[in-house]
Scaffold this motif. Structure first.
Motif, short mmCIF file in Angstrom:
data_model
loop_
_atom_site.label_atom_id
_atom_site.label_comp_id
_atom_site.label_asym_id
_atom_site.label_seq_id
_atom_site.Cartn_x
_atom_site.Cartn_y
_atom_site.Cartn_z
N ARG A 3 0.87 -1.18 0.00
CA ARG A 3 0.00 0.00 0.00
C ARG A 3 0.90 1.22 0.00
N SER A 5 1.19 5.49 -0.90
CA SER A 5 0.63 6.78 -1.25
C SER A 5 1.80 7.75 -1.29
N LYS A 6 1.48 9.01 -1.38
CA LYS A 6 2.56 10.00 -1.45
C LYS A 6 3.35 10.06 -0.14
#
Length: 181
Positions: A3, A5-6
């Motif tokens: 997982r 994200s940024k």
């Protein structure tokens, strides 16, 4: 699945619940049980395994040796099944850029210190290291080098391509260099 994200990267780690471990534990259990039953049937003089005649095997020394190997194999098999059931070695790597923290979590053997949790500041990470040893028993380990501490292993048993890709992505995310040894 990873997982990402940024700001956050969570990478699950597979523990002892691998197909190869199930296969070896299963084969070892049934093989050692067979050895033990053949050894006991040679002592009793009865066929505990229908495909084998117990008159062909003498209890001393073959039956004793087969019982010993059967018992030893059952102990090793029970150890493997315990590591599989407890999923030893599983956990996750969490890299949180927003908080500036790296968390490494692993499940160990049952007991007081079963939960292994390490936490570091991202600013203390110096580099990502790759260790590659080829040969009969190849060893490919990805490490995280931290200021003033030992190198922390992140992953094992990857192919060379997977290891290079994971090292590049992680170094890019953490904004550190990659070293090889």
């Amino acid at each position: 699945m990873d997982r990402r994200s940024k700001w956050l990267w969570i990478e699950p780690i597979t523990g002892a619940r691998k197909i190869s471990n199930f296969f070896f534990a299963f084969i070892l259990f049934w093989g050692s049980l067979g050895f033990l039953l053949v050894g006991i049937s040679s002592y009793l003089g009865k066929n505990l395994i229908p495909l084998l005649s117990s008159q062909q095997i003498l209890f001393v020394p073959q039956g004793i040796v087969m019982c010993f190997y059967g018992i030893a194999g059952l102990f090793i098999s029970s150890y493997l099944w315990c590591t599989i059931l407890c999923n030893v070695g599983s956990g996750y790597n969490k890299f949180d850029e927003k908080e500036g923290i790296v968390c490494l979590f692993r499940w160990g053997f049952p007991g007081r210190n079963r939960r292994i949790f390490l936490q570091f500041l991202m600013k203390d990470i110096q580099s990502i290291k790759m260790e590659v040893q080829e040969g009969i028993f190849p060893r490919r380990v990805l490490y995280m080098e931290i200021k003033g501490q030992q190198d922390i292993p992140l992953t094992r048993n990857l192919t060379l391509r997977e290891m290079e890709q994971k090292a590049a992505e992680l170094a890019r995310f953490l904004r550190v260099s990659i070293e090889g040894f």
